[in-house]
Write a protein that holds these residues in place. Structure first.
Motif, PDB file in Angstrom:
ATOM      1  N   ALA A 151       0.817  -1.216   0.000  1.00 59.32           N
ATOM      2  CA  ALA A 151       0.000   0.000   0.000  1.00 59.32           C
ATOM      3  C   ALA A 151       0.852   1.267   0.000  1.00 59.32           C
ATOM      4  N   ASP A 152       1.965   1.258   0.709  1.00 55.66           N
ATOM      5  CA  ASP A 152       2.807   2.455   0.767  1.00 55.66           C
ATOM      6  C   ASP A 152       3.337   2.834  -0.613  1.00 55.66           C
ATOM      7  N   ARG A 153       3.746   1.845  -1.386  1.00 48.45           N
ATOM      8  CA  ARG A 153       4.267   2.127  -2.726  1.00 48.45           C
ATOM      9  C   ARG A 153       3.158   2.655  -3.643  1.00 48.45           C
ATOM     10  N   ILE A 154       1.963   2.086  -3.523  1.00 53.09           N
ATOM     11  CA  ILE A 154       0.836   2.560  -4.328  1.00 53.09           C
ATOM     12  C   ILE A 154       0.505   4.001  -3.952  1.00 53.09           C
ATOM     13  N   ARG A 155       0.578   4.310  -2.674  1.00 50.40           N
ATOM     14  CA  ARG A 155       0.305   5.669  -2.213  1.00 50.40           C
ATOM     15  C   ARG A 155       1.313   6.658  -2.796  1.00 50.40           C
ATOM     16  N   VAL A 156       2.594   6.294  -2.771  1.00 47.08           N
ATOM     17  CA  VAL A 156       3.630   7.167  -3.330  1.00 47.08           C
ATOM     18  C   VAL A 156       3.416   7.353  -4.832  1.00 47.08           C
ATOM     19  N   GLY A 209       0.618   7.205  -6.412  1.00 45.11           N
ATOM     20  CA  GLY A 209      -0.544   8.078  -6.569  1.00 45.11           C
ATOM     21  C   GLY A 209      -0.197   9.535  -6.342  1.00 45.11           C
ATOM     22  N   LEU A 210       0.626   9.810  -5.326  1.00 43.62           N
ATOM     23  CA  LEU A 210       1.039  11.188  -5.067  1.00 43.62           C
ATOM     24  C   LEU A 210       1.896  11.741  -6.203  1.00 43.62           C
ATOM     25  N   CYS A 237      -0.385  12.519  -9.056  1.00 47.18           N
ATOM     26  CA  CYS A 237      -1.152  13.726  -8.755  1.00 47.18           C
ATOM     27  C   CYS A 237      -0.325  14.980  -9.003  1.00 47.18           C
TER      28      CYS A 237
END
Length: 61
Positions: free
Chosen positions: A38-43, A45-46, A49
């Motif tokens: 999840a952390d890699r997906i979050r990064v 996504g940021l 963005c």
């Protein structure tokens, strides 16, 4: 408000084109995405963005 709706429609059209043109590639991309933490997906996504908002901000200023 109209610009937001146009931007959302364009994003939907581009996403739809990717699935229509490269269905196997999109399936592989989704399988790879599911295996990431999840952390890699979050990064990612940021980064996506910022990559999208940056040019819009530059063009609108």
């Amino acid at each position: 408000m109209t610009e937001l709706l146009v931007a959302l429609a364009l994003a939907l059209a581009l996403e739809g084109a990717a699935y229509a043109l490269f269905p196997d590639g999109m399936r592989r991309a989704m399988a790879t995405l599911l295996s990431l933490p999840a952390d890699r997906i979050r990064v990612m996504g940021l980064v996506a963005c910022v990559t999208g908002v940056g040019p819009v901000w530059l063009l609108r200023v």
